[in-house]
Motif scaffolding. Sequence first.
Motif, short mmCIF file in Angstrom:
data_model
loop_
_atom_site.label_atom_id
_atom_site.label_comp_id
_atom_site.label_asym_id
_atom_site.label_seq_id
_atom_site.Cartn_x
_atom_site.Cartn_y
_atom_site.Cartn_z
N ILE A 26 11.15 13.42 3.68
CA ILE A 26 9.82 13.91 3.57
C ILE A 26 9.58 14.96 2.32
O ILE A 26 10.16 15.83 2.49
N PRO A 27 9.14 14.43 1.09
CA PRO A 27 9.27 15.21 -0.05
C PRO A 27 8.14 16.37 0.12
O PRO A 27 6.99 16.06 0.26
N MET A 28 8.56 17.56 0.01
CA MET A 28 7.46 18.74 0.34
C MET A 28 6.98 19.26 -0.88
O MET A 28 5.66 19.50 -1.21
N PHE A 29 7.86 19.45 -2.03
CA PHE A 29 7.29 19.81 -3.20
C PHE A 29 8.25 19.36 -4.11
O PHE A 29 9.42 19.21 -4.01
N LEU A 30 7.81 19.37 -5.69
CA LEU A 30 8.74 19.51 -6.75
C LEU A 30 8.90 20.65 -7.58
O LEU A 30 8.24 21.59 -7.48
N THR B 32 12.98 10.61 -13.74
CA THR B 32 13.76 10.32 -12.66
C THR B 32 13.23 11.03 -11.29
O THR B 32 13.11 10.65 -10.20
N GLY B 33 12.74 12.15 -11.54
CA GLY B 33 12.25 13.01 -10.28
C GLY B 33 10.97 12.39 -9.68
O GLY B 33 10.87 12.34 -8.70
N ALA B 34 10.25 11.75 -10.58
CA ALA B 34 9.13 11.20 -9.88
C ALA B 34 9.40 10.07 -9.43
O ALA B 34 8.82 9.39 -8.29
N HIS B 35 10.26 9.20 -9.77
CA HIS B 35 10.97 8.00 -9.29
C HIS B 35 11.52 8.21 -7.61
O HIS B 35 11.17 7.61 -7.03
N ILE B 36 12.27 9.14 -7.71
CA ILE B 36 12.78 9.68 -6.45
C ILE B 36 11.69 9.95 -5.68
O ILE B 36 11.71 9.69 -4.28
N ALA B 37 10.50 10.69 -5.90
CA ALA B 37 9.51 11.26 -5.13
C ALA B 37 8.73 10.06 -4.49
O ALA B 37 8.61 10.16 -3.49
N THR B 38 8.67 9.07 -5.40
CA THR B 38 8.21 7.58 -5.00
C THR B 38 8.94 6.97 -3.82
O THR B 38 8.31 6.90 -2.95
N ALA B 39 10.29 7.21 -4.25
CA ALA B 39 11.11 6.50 -3.07
C ALA B 39 11.14 7.14 -1.77
O ALA B 39 11.00 6.52 -0.55
N PHE B 40 10.97 8.46 -2.05
CA PHE B 40 10.89 9.34 -0.61
C PHE B 40 9.89 8.99 0.14
O PHE B 40 9.88 8.85 1.14
N GLU C 52 5.05 23.49 -18.91
CA GLU C 52 4.03 22.46 -19.00
C GLU C 52 3.95 21.56 -17.90
O GLU C 52 2.75 20.94 -17.52
N LEU C 53 4.87 21.78 -16.96
CA LEU C 53 4.97 20.79 -15.73
C LEU C 53 4.41 21.53 -14.47
O LEU C 53 4.07 20.78 -13.72
N GLN C 54 4.63 22.80 -14.69
CA GLN C 54 4.33 23.55 -13.42
C GLN C 54 2.94 23.69 -13.10
O GLN C 54 2.07 23.84 -13.99
N GLY C 55 2.48 23.45 -11.85
CA GLY C 55 1.01 23.28 -11.38
C GLY C 55 0.53 21.91 -11.40
O GLY C 55 -0.57 21.61 -10.88
N ALA C 56 1.32 20.90 -12.17
CA ALA C 56 0.94 19.54 -12.12
C ALA C 56 1.21 19.07 -10.77
O ALA C 56 1.83 19.40 -10.01
N THR C 57 0.52 17.63 -10.49
CA THR C 57 0.81 16.71 -9.59
C THR C 57 1.31 15.42 -9.74
O THR C 57 1.03 14.81 -10.50
N ILE C 58 2.85 15.16 -9.48
CA ILE C 58 3.30 13.99 -9.64
C ILE C 58 3.70 13.11 -8.43
O ILE C 58 4.31 13.84 -7.47
N ALA C 59 3.31 11.93 -8.26
CA ALA C 59 3.53 11.09 -7.11
C ALA C 59 2.69 11.77 -5.94
O ALA C 59 3.49 11.41 -4.97
N GLY C 60 1.67 12.46 -6.26
CA GLY C 60 0.98 13.18 -5.08
C GLY C 60 1.80 14.27 -4.54
O GLY C 60 1.25 14.99 -3.60
N ILE C 61 2.64 15.02 -5.39
CA ILE C 61 3.32 16.10 -4.95
C ILE C 61 3.28 17.25 -6.01
O ILE C 61 3.45 16.82 -7.28
N ARG C 62 3.08 18.58 -5.58
CA ARG C 62 2.80 19.47 -6.69
C ARG C 62 4.04 20.09 -7.14
O ARG C 62 5.10 19.98 -6.47
N ILE D 198 0.74 -1.34 -0.12
CA ILE D 198 -0.05 -0.17 -0.14
C ILE D 198 0.81 1.35 -0.17
O ILE D 198 0.49 2.21 -0.57
N ARG D 199 2.03 1.20 0.59
CA ARG D 199 2.69 2.62 1.09
C ARG D 199 3.41 2.72 -0.45
O ARG D 199 4.04 3.77 -0.57
N PHE D 200 3.58 1.83 -1.35
CA PHE D 200 4.34 2.12 -2.68
C PHE D 200 3.31 2.25 -3.72
O PHE D 200 3.85 2.19 -4.87
N VAL D 201 1.98 2.16 -3.70
CA VAL D 201 1.12 2.07 -4.74
C VAL D 201 1.24 3.58 -5.43
O VAL D 201 1.32 4.49 -4.76
#
Length: 656
Positions: free
Chosen positions: A168-172, A153-161, A178-188, A72-75
């Motif tokens: 604790i990843p606070m933000f990206l 790679t950033g999304a991969h690291i965010a998931t690992a964190f 085109e990426l600004q404002g999006a949410t990746i791995a639950g992080i803005r 569950i923690r890695f979904v």
Amino acid sequence: MTRFLSLTRFQKQCIAVSADLFFLPFMFLTALWMRFDVVDYLLIKQFGVLIIAAPLIAIPIFIRLGLYRAVIRFVDQKIVFVVVYGVTLTVFVLLALAVFLHVGILSRAVFGIFGISAVMYMLASRFMARAYLLQLSNNDNAIRVAIYGAGHTGAHIATAFNASHDYIPMFLIDDKKELQGATIAGIRVYPSTDLPELIAKNRVQEIHLVMPSTPKKTQSVILNRLEKLRVKVRITPPIRDLLNGELTVKDLREIEIEDLLGRDSVEPNHALIAACIADKIVLVSGAGGSIGSELCRQILLQKPTRLILLDTSEFALYTIEKELASLKTSHALSTQIMPFLVSVLETEKCQQILSTFNVQTVYHAAAFKHVPLVEQNPIEGIRNNVFGTLSIAKASMHAGVANFVLISTDKAVRPTNVMGATKRLAELVLQGLSAQKTVDQIAVTQKSNTRFCMVRFGNVLGSSGSVVPLFRQQIMAGGPITLTHPDITRYFMTIPEAAQLVLQAGSMGAGGDVFVLDMGEPVKILDLAERMVHLSGLSLTSESSESNAIEIQHVGLRPGEKLFEELLIGDNVDGTEHPLIMRAEESMIAWPVLQVLLDKLDIACRNFAYEKVRELLLEAVKEYQPQCGIEDMIWHEEKKRPLYENGKHVNDRKLH
């Protein structure tokens, strides 16, 4: 509730199945209520079989799809497909069952509503559980980080964190609009212009630069901006190190000087590298040293027939042989690796090795290189750097070696210390031998076709004595950083790049050539120290009164140390077929004249006549301008003694 984290995997799976066993019928009841606005006894009786069948059909399907195997923690977003696919199959099976039992056929909308409700429940329950479990598993001492780079790679690291106890990843952060404002791995994702405000608001302790495919020059520009934020910065390794998909949180490393230099390596000319190595017998002296060991690694990958290692250090030789054996196995190479514990001053032994194994190419990296140590031990420096080069050069000529490459240094240019003077004299030795093309040994003159060349470059990163690891240790210890002079500057290059260029330069020229590597722009060491402090998230005492501020102390130049290093003695330099390799035309000494000087220098060294040694060095290396007196500790101690004892001159042997 933290006990839940200690449950076995099977126990957690049973809890998930039990929850679905209860809530999936509830979702069917919800669908009935939404369709008929009421749920009474008659309705439940009519659809009772389907209400009971819903979890009994869905759970086996989800087991088959692997939903309950997921931690569950890695979904992540991949679970959406699994849930939608599983619920869709469940709805179709329920419809088939309804047709077979003639139950609720006229109320097909119920099945559609159930499908949507079930998807929403399955996804919401998993992501809510994930958020709760991550919160439970968070360490109170976890580091609050910002991730710079919202790509793959950033999304991969965010998931690992997110699954880590330590971060604790606070933000990206990303500079792509085109990426600004999006949410990746639950992080803005935010633009870099928002960094100062975001860091203060979220109490960020570290910024992790996750842009492995970005050119070094671009990364350097980003680091320049991050330096002003006074937050510790870490960085991912280059993209070539991530190709196996094994990137972990531990791969994020401290900022290295090569990141600050912003220097992108030039694609090597593989034909040049292989010319003197492939299918040949190659010898490397000083094989266990910083440069020598990297030469060995790169030479081995070019598949020579034999690779012969020479070194006087048993441990260094053992270490590099073991590493090369592992490299040989991993690349399925057939090269024979042969280590020899021998000094280059042992001319006969070196000649025996070179002749017995028909060596074709020699890379001479054995040298004493630490400026203060050689200044305090000048005779040992001369023996190893000058006569060691002469010894193995003569052995190479007698053995018929085709190519001989000397690893030189920028300190050989207008030297101010003994080490630089000895390296320049080593260059002059090879220039003289190359022009003479003969070598005398017991009244026998033998013609030689050995092609000599020298490759001169500046400081290499990561070598023993490098300033970067010293500064890092001093920063970690809370300071102070010791700097010899505020204006001192140096050229820098990575060891792999330097070795690569050496191998290419060694294939050029006709003989006696002095090749100079393009080291880029010189770096002011004070600026380097300050940047390392800032990118460690700390301040200097000159900027802040905080208790953890780092002080920079200027301790003065060491004996023989220069403020500025150069790569050329004159201005006569030509380009080569490689953009980072230049050929310098420099003065030389005719071999007969140089041989007389070397004979005198050898006698002076044997007699420990320090003043005479200094005099002969000045005569041989015209550009030598010593910045200090004789620093040898034995000489200093003897100078304190009385000139005469018992009527005899105690230093009589040193006057000749």
